[in-house]
Design an enzyme around this catalytic site. Structure first.
Site, short mmCIF file in Angstrom:
data_model
loop_
_atom_site.label_atom_id
_atom_site.label_comp_id
_atom_site.label_asym_id
_atom_site.label_seq_id
_atom_site.Cartn_x
_atom_site.Cartn_y
_atom_site.Cartn_z
CG ASP A 39 -2.30 0.77 1.22
OD1 ASP A 39 -2.20 1.81 0.25
OD2 ASP A 39 -3.09 0.63 1.78
CB THR A 75 -6.21 1.26 2.72
OG1 THR A 75 -5.07 2.09 2.70
CG2 THR A 75 -5.73 -0.32 3.07
CG ASN A 96 -9.31 3.77 4.75
OD1 ASN A 96 -9.48 2.69 3.82
ND2 ASN A 96 -8.34 4.49 4.50
CG ASP A 200 3.43 7.54 5.35
OD1 ASP A 200 3.46 8.37 4.67
OD2 ASP A 200 2.81 6.34 4.85
CG HIS A 279 -4.59 8.10 0.97
ND1 HIS A 279 -3.05 8.06 1.06
CD2 HIS A 279 -5.33 7.61 2.01
CE1 HIS A 279 -3.14 7.00 1.96
NE2 HIS A 279 -4.18 6.89 2.80
#
Ligand SMILES: *[C@@H]1O[C@H](CO)[C@@H](O)[C@H](O)[C@H]1NC(C)=O
Ligand SMILES: *[C@@H]1O[C@H](CO)[C@@H](O)[C@H](O)[C@H]1NC(C)=O
Ligand SMILES: *[C@@H]1O[C@H](CO)[C@@H](O)[C@H](O)[C@H]1NC(C)=O
Length: 347
Positions: A39, A75, A96, A200, A279
């Site tokens: 990812d 994700t 998410n 991160d 994101h």
């Protein structure tokens, strides 16, 4: 922002990559399939640094110049699209973050992994389908692993621990050894999904801003809020849910709120209230594209294809595993040109 590799490990005595006996199998030539996702890596990452192993995969298999993830490009939604072959508005894992607009309750990425009803919204992940058709499946850290689907979970699983350190290379190696050594060889699994979170760490980012926002205006204020936002900034796109561009497949699920805000790449905004993202820009933006490699006996070697859509990966995986897919939004036709013995030019 996903790097995705599909590695198909061939089973059989002559195979260098998997040599475990296939006990109890009716089909001794059946593939073992490993889906790996890294990812947070861009499609062009292999141009910026030396990536000898990714280059080797491209030589021994096929690569796409880039892969287009589904919208919203974060994700849980995009990984569930890979597992189900459904667009986000059809599988229902729209963010998410899990949220309840009545109670204002929210669960961030990690906690949301354990909300069964969030994941089990009518689409079955490939693990369950494979198990129902007699195969053995496993999943390590992949989004969706913790949930129960129609009463069934993935047979062998390792759920990511809370506040997991994604940057620990010793752990990467242990996890790979576990999947290959224990799960494929000793336990003879047929399919495993393996996830590496970005270094991160998404679950540390409890950011209240991002490129995607959703608003539920108070009763009777929809038009007022919409008009106030529409055209308020040249890099902010404001849609009523029903006017979302069809190509994004992100307008038609009861969980989506009435007003959806999307910022252009490079811009983020502070939503007024309610739900947000980290994101998730338009999936046509090149910054959102993913890397894609497939390796194994079913794939042509040294084959470069223009691009693929991640929504098509599911149909490909079902084909490789020899299982009947559930209803999905992808097509095997879109990846067939990477396969050997399916027509097209041989390369
Ligand atoms: C949200 O909370 C309300 C009130 O507790 C409940 O009735 C409803 O089922 C919840 N919705 C979801 C999606 O959990
Ligand atoms: C999916 O979720 C929505 C809203 O949370 C709910 O109304 C719907 O019944 C769910 N569908 C299935 C098949 O679980
Ligand atoms: C990395 O993971 C290994 C194996 O799980 C563990 O022993 C080690 O303490 C970890 N290192 C750090 C810096 O957390």
């Amino acid at each position: 922002m996903l790097l995705l590799c599909l590695a198909v490990l061939c089973l059989g005595a002559s195979s260098p990559c998997a040599a475990a006996p296939h006990q109890g199998s009716t089909n001794p030539t059946r593939n073992k399939l490993l889906l790996i996702s890294f990812d947070g890596f861009r499609w062009d990452y292999d141009r910026d640094v030396e990536t000898p192993n990714l280059d080797k995969m491209a030589q021994h298999g096929a690569k796409a110049l880039y892969a287009t993830p589904p919208f919203v490009t974060i994700t849980s939604p995009s990984h569930f699209t890979m597992l189900t072959g459904r667009s986000v508005e059809n599988h229902g894992v729209i963010h998410n973050i899990w949220f309840n607009t009545t109670t204002q309750q929210k669960k961030q990425y990690y906690e949301a992994q354990f909300v069964d009803s969030y994941w089990d919204n009518g689409s079955l992940p490939i693990w369950i389908t494979a198990q129902r058709q007699g195969l053995k499946a496993g999943s390590l850290h992949f989004p969706g692993t913790a949930a129960t689907y129609r009463g069934e979970t993935v047979g062998v699983s390792q759920v990511e621990p809370f506040l997991y350190d994604h940057s620990n290379e010793t752990d990467w190696r242990l996890n790979i050894d576990k999947v290959i050594g224990e799960w494929f060889h000793q336990q003879d699994l047929d399919f495993v999904s393996l996830y590496f979170g970005e270094p991160d760490d998404i679950q540390f980012q409890l950011l209240d801003y991002g490129p995607l926002g959703m608003l539920l205006p108070k009763e009777g204020t929809l038009e007022k809020v919409y008009k106030a936002l529409k055209g308020s900034h040249p890099h902010l796109h404001v849609y009523k849910k029903e006017e979302m561009p069809a190509r994004l497949h992100y307008g038609n699920h009861p969980r989506l709120l009435q007003i959806i805000l999307i910022a252009d790449p490079g811009y983020i905004f502070l939503p007024l209230h309610s739900v947000k993202g980290d994101h998730g820009f338009d999936n046509e933006a090149m910054e959102m594209k993913a890397l894609f490699r497939v390796v194994g006996p079913d794939f042509k070697k040294n084959r470069v294809v223009d691009h693929i859509d991640l929504v098509d990966v599911y149909a490909l995986m079902c084909h490789l595993l020899g299982i009947n897919p559930e209803i999905n939004d992808g097509h095997l036709d879109n990846t067939k040109h990477m396969l050997v013995n399916t027509g097209g030019d041989n390369n």
